[in-house]
Design a protein around this motif. Structure first.
Motif, PDB file in Angstrom:
ATOM      1  N   ARG A  10       0.828  -1.211   0.000  1.00  0.00           N
ATOM      2  CA  ARG A  10       0.000   0.000   0.000  1.00  0.00           C
ATOM      3  C   ARG A  10       0.865   1.265   0.000  1.00  0.00           C
ATOM      4  N   ASP A  14       0.914   3.805  -3.166  1.00  0.00           N
ATOM      5  CA  ASP A  14       0.561   5.221  -2.943  1.00  0.00           C
ATOM      6  C   ASP A  14       1.628   6.139  -3.529  1.00  0.00           C
ATOM      7  N   PRO A  26      -6.292   9.662  -3.988  1.00  0.00           N
ATOM      8  CA  PRO A  26      -6.878   8.674  -3.070  1.00  0.00           C
ATOM      9  C   PRO A  26      -8.353   8.970  -2.836  1.00  0.00           C
ATOM     10  N   LYS A  28     -11.476   8.116  -0.401  1.00  0.00           N
ATOM     11  CA  LYS A  28     -11.903   7.566   0.891  1.00  0.00           C
ATOM     12  C   LYS A  28     -13.395   7.290   0.834  1.00  0.00           C
ATOM     13  N   ARG A  39      -7.122  -0.245  -1.692  1.00  0.00           N
ATOM     14  CA  ARG A  39      -6.888   1.188  -1.863  1.00  0.00           C
ATOM     15  C   ARG A  39      -7.550   1.608  -3.163  1.00  0.00           C
ATOM     16  N   TYR A  41      -8.231   4.836  -5.937  1.00  0.00           N
ATOM     17  CA  TYR A  41      -7.793   6.124  -6.478  1.00  0.00           C
ATOM     18  C   TYR A  41      -8.826   6.522  -7.517  1.00  0.00           C
TER      19      TYR A  41
END
Length: 180
Positions: A10, A14, A26, A28, A39, A41
């Motif tokens: 991760r 990133d 990113p 959330k 994760r 994007y």
């Protein structure tokens, strides 16, 4: 995926996304359609259309990951009962769908491609000789430096594939949406 590899994966992913694909930020979300460790994007085409790149570490007892890509016209993480939910077609009929998630590997093969990391990645676990070594590698402690080194190549290769396949596909999807 073991936690040491997962953290290194991760972190490295990133950094690579920020450096090589800065238009994808990113994302959330507390979506029930995301699994722990994933994760996401996204790039906003125009509100509310979002394009996504999803890092998917293995939830099984294997040290590997895959990449999914997709979009959501409602402007949320795709609410699909199953991921992946489709495949790219030559006619791009999938561009009519409100939401879609496909595997990155769908662009160059019909196989479900996962990038292995760590010592087991170099072994043929179907070979009886390598099975014991693979088992021993699974219980060996992994230092942060070892984990970072193990994920570097697979992450770089997966980002290369995103740039070569996913970005042009998502750009094509954007042009389709503008023309619609």
């Amino acid at each position: 995926m073991r936690k040491e590899y997962g953290k290194a994966l991760r972190d490295r992913f990133d950094r690579e996304m920020k450096a090589r694909l800065p238009t994808f930020k990113p994302f959330k979300s507390k979506s029930i359609y995301l699994f722990p460790g994933e994760r996401v994007y996204h790039r906003i085409l125009e509100n509310p259309i979002h394009c996504f790149i999803i890092l998917v570490p293995s939830r099984k007892d294997t040290d590997e990951f895959t990449i999914e890509i997709g979009w959501s016209k409602p402007g949320r993480f795709p609410e699909l009962g199953m991921r992946p939910s489709g495949r790219p077609t030559p006619e791009r009929t999938e561009f009519e769908q409100a939401e879609l998630v496909c595997r990155l590997s769908d662009f160059w093969t019909r196989e479900d491609v996962w990038w292995p990391v760590g010592a087991v990645a170099k072994l043929d676990v179907l070979n009886p000789k390598d099975q014991m070594e693979a088992l021993m590698a699974r219980v060996k402690p992994i230092s942060p430096d070892e984990a970072n080194e193990a994920v570097q190549g697979p992450v770089e290769e997966s980002i290369d594939r995103i740039i070569a396949h996913a970005v042009p596909y998502l750009d094509e999807f954007a042009r389709f949406q503008e023309a619609a």
